[in-house]
Write a protein that holds these residues in place. Structure first.
Motif, mmCIF file in Angstrom:
data_model
loop_
_atom_site.group_PDB
_atom_site.id
_atom_site.type_symbol
_atom_site.label_atom_id
_atom_site.label_comp_id
_atom_site.label_asym_id
_atom_site.label_seq_id
_atom_site.Cartn_x
_atom_site.Cartn_y
_atom_site.Cartn_z
ATOM 1 N N TYR A 27 -111.734 33.293 -48.168
ATOM 2 C CA TYR A 27 -111.249 33.086 -46.798
ATOM 3 C C TYR A 27 -110.367 34.241 -46.341
ATOM 4 C CZ TYR A 27 -108.264 31.557 -43.030
ATOM 5 O OH TYR A 27 -107.577 31.526 -41.851
ATOM 6 N N ARG A 31 -111.587 35.995 -43.034
ATOM 7 C CA ARG A 31 -111.009 35.207 -41.940
ATOM 8 C C ARG A 31 -111.098 35.874 -40.573
ATOM 9 N NH1 ARG A 31 -104.589 35.512 -43.632
ATOM 10 N NH2 ARG A 31 -104.477 37.780 -43.884
ATOM 11 N N PHE A 45 -114.002 31.263 -41.864
ATOM 12 C CA PHE A 45 -113.663 29.996 -42.514
ATOM 13 C C PHE A 45 -114.922 29.207 -42.834
ATOM 14 C CE2 PHE A 45 -112.753 25.499 -42.634
ATOM 15 C CZ PHE A 45 -111.578 25.412 -43.358
ATOM 16 N N THR A 88 -119.490 20.588 -41.951
ATOM 17 C CA THR A 88 -118.828 21.767 -41.399
ATOM 18 C C THR A 88 -119.844 22.829 -41.022
ATOM 19 O OG1 THR A 88 -116.825 21.372 -42.697
ATOM 20 C CG2 THR A 88 -117.171 23.611 -41.901
ATOM 21 N N GLU A 94 -114.901 23.599 -38.234
ATOM 22 C CA GLU A 94 -114.060 23.619 -39.424
ATOM 23 C C GLU A 94 -113.229 22.356 -39.612
ATOM 24 O OE1 GLU A 94 -110.145 26.054 -37.878
ATOM 25 O OE2 GLU A 94 -111.935 27.206 -38.408
ATOM 26 N N SER A 95 -113.096 21.552 -38.576
ATOM 27 C CA SER A 95 -112.257 20.351 -38.684
ATOM 28 C C SER A 95 -112.815 19.365 -39.706
ATOM 29 C CB SER A 95 -112.106 19.663 -37.322
ATOM 30 O OG SER A 95 -113.358 19.244 -36.823
ATOM 31 N N LYS A 98 -111.476 20.282 -43.070
ATOM 32 C CA LYS A 98 -110.042 20.018 -43.134
ATOM 33 C C LYS A 98 -109.761 18.524 -43.262
ATOM 34 C CE LYS A 98 -108.789 24.135 -40.460
ATOM 35 N NZ LYS A 98 -108.251 24.639 -39.183
ATOM 36 N N TRP A 160 -103.174 20.243 -40.529
ATOM 37 C CA TRP A 160 -104.363 20.879 -39.948
ATOM 38 C C TRP A 160 -104.447 20.688 -38.437
ATOM 39 C CZ3 TRP A 160 -108.602 19.213 -37.192
ATOM 40 C CH2 TRP A 160 -108.930 17.851 -37.205
ATOM 41 N N SER A 164 -101.681 26.568 -38.009
ATOM 42 C CA SER A 164 -102.824 27.477 -38.014
ATOM 43 C C SER A 164 -103.716 27.239 -39.225
ATOM 44 C CB SER A 164 -102.330 28.926 -38.027
ATOM 45 O OG SER A 164 -101.705 29.227 -39.268
ATOM 46 N N THR A 165 -104.956 27.729 -39.110
ATOM 47 C CA THR A 165 -105.884 27.623 -40.237
ATOM 48 C C THR A 165 -105.346 28.371 -41.448
ATOM 49 O OG1 THR A 165 -107.831 27.328 -38.822
ATOM 50 C CG2 THR A 165 -108.210 28.203 -41.034
ATOM 51 N N ASP A 166 -104.726 29.528 -41.232
ATOM 52 C CA ASP A 166 -104.144 30.292 -42.337
ATOM 53 C C ASP A 166 -103.148 29.446 -43.131
ATOM 54 O OD1 ASP A 166 -105.543 32.592 -41.935
ATOM 55 O OD2 ASP A 166 -103.820 33.862 -41.546
ATOM 56 N N TRP A 168 -102.916 26.171 -43.152
ATOM 57 C CA TRP A 168 -103.582 25.038 -43.785
ATOM 58 C C TRP A 168 -104.231 25.457 -45.098
ATOM 59 C CZ3 TRP A 168 -108.599 24.051 -45.336
ATOM 60 C CH2 TRP A 168 -108.828 22.751 -45.813
#
Length: 201
Positions: A27, A31, A45, A88, A94-95, A98, A160, A164-166, A168
């Motif tokens: 990732y 990313r 991701f 996904t 992407e949720s 997560k 999440w 941010s995704t980072d 998470w």
């Protein structure tokens, strides 16, 4: 029933922890990139998630070959990773991946809770051979771990959905496992008085 074979503990840790760490580093590398397959754009991701699924299945396959056994927790976790990893990729969202963490922790909390309502410890059913402890101790640990898993499920939802995704990815890879490990270490120390003495002393 197949006999469980012993393997090097370090190799076992590599096979269990390697795939999540690989996902983390893949990732980080991807990313900021976008990839186009079949006319559809996928984020780094999403691609890291797609790559993570076969890596994890391969590691579990090697673990199964070397030990002759996979735990129920490992099998369930693998199913959840494959299922939500597939969602996904299919929906390019992407949720789903997560949310997988919330549902895994939530499932563990619910299962332990069901056992508690029945006056049983499903935790003892899974871990009794590795950790000899009296019934009272198992019930206390199960009750605390039930709340612990529920707290982790709620925490994942907050992380999440609001961060941010980072962040998470970092919390998912390191924060939650370390929090769970630390919680268990504290509980085992607190419950020493409930441990069975194999020598009967």
């Amino acid at each position: 029933m197949a006999e469980t074979k012993k393997i090097n503990p370090f190799l076992k840790q590599v096979l269990e922890l390697g795939p999540p760490l690989a996902f983390f580093f893949i990732y980080l590398h991807l990313r900021d990139d976008m990839f186009t397959w079949g006319g559809t754009e996928y984020s780094g991701f999403i691609v890291a998630t797609i790559l993570f699924v076969p890596l994890m299945l391969a590691a579990m396959g090697v673990l199964w070959v070397l030990t002759g056994k996979l735990s129920r927790i490992q099998i369930f976790t693998a199913f959840m990773v494959v299922f939500f990893g597939g969602l996904t990729a299919w929906f390019n969202d992407e949720s789903f991946f997560k949310m997988k963490t919330t549902l895994v922790y939530g499932f563990f909390a619910v299962m332990l809770g069901i056992g508690l309502l029945q006056g049983k410890s499903y935790l003892a059913y899974v871990l009794d051979e590795m950790l000899p402890m009296r019934h009272e101790g198992w019930m206390i640990l199960t009750r605390r771990l039930c709340f612990g898993f529920a707290a982790l499920a709620v925490a994942n939802e907050l992380v999440w959905r609001t961060l941010s995704t980072d962040l998470w990815v970092k919390i998912e890879t390191f924060g939650f496992p370390l929090a769970l490990m630390g919680f268990l270490m504290v509980q085992f120390n607190l419950l020493q008085g409930y441990m069975d003495d194999p020598d009967g002393n």
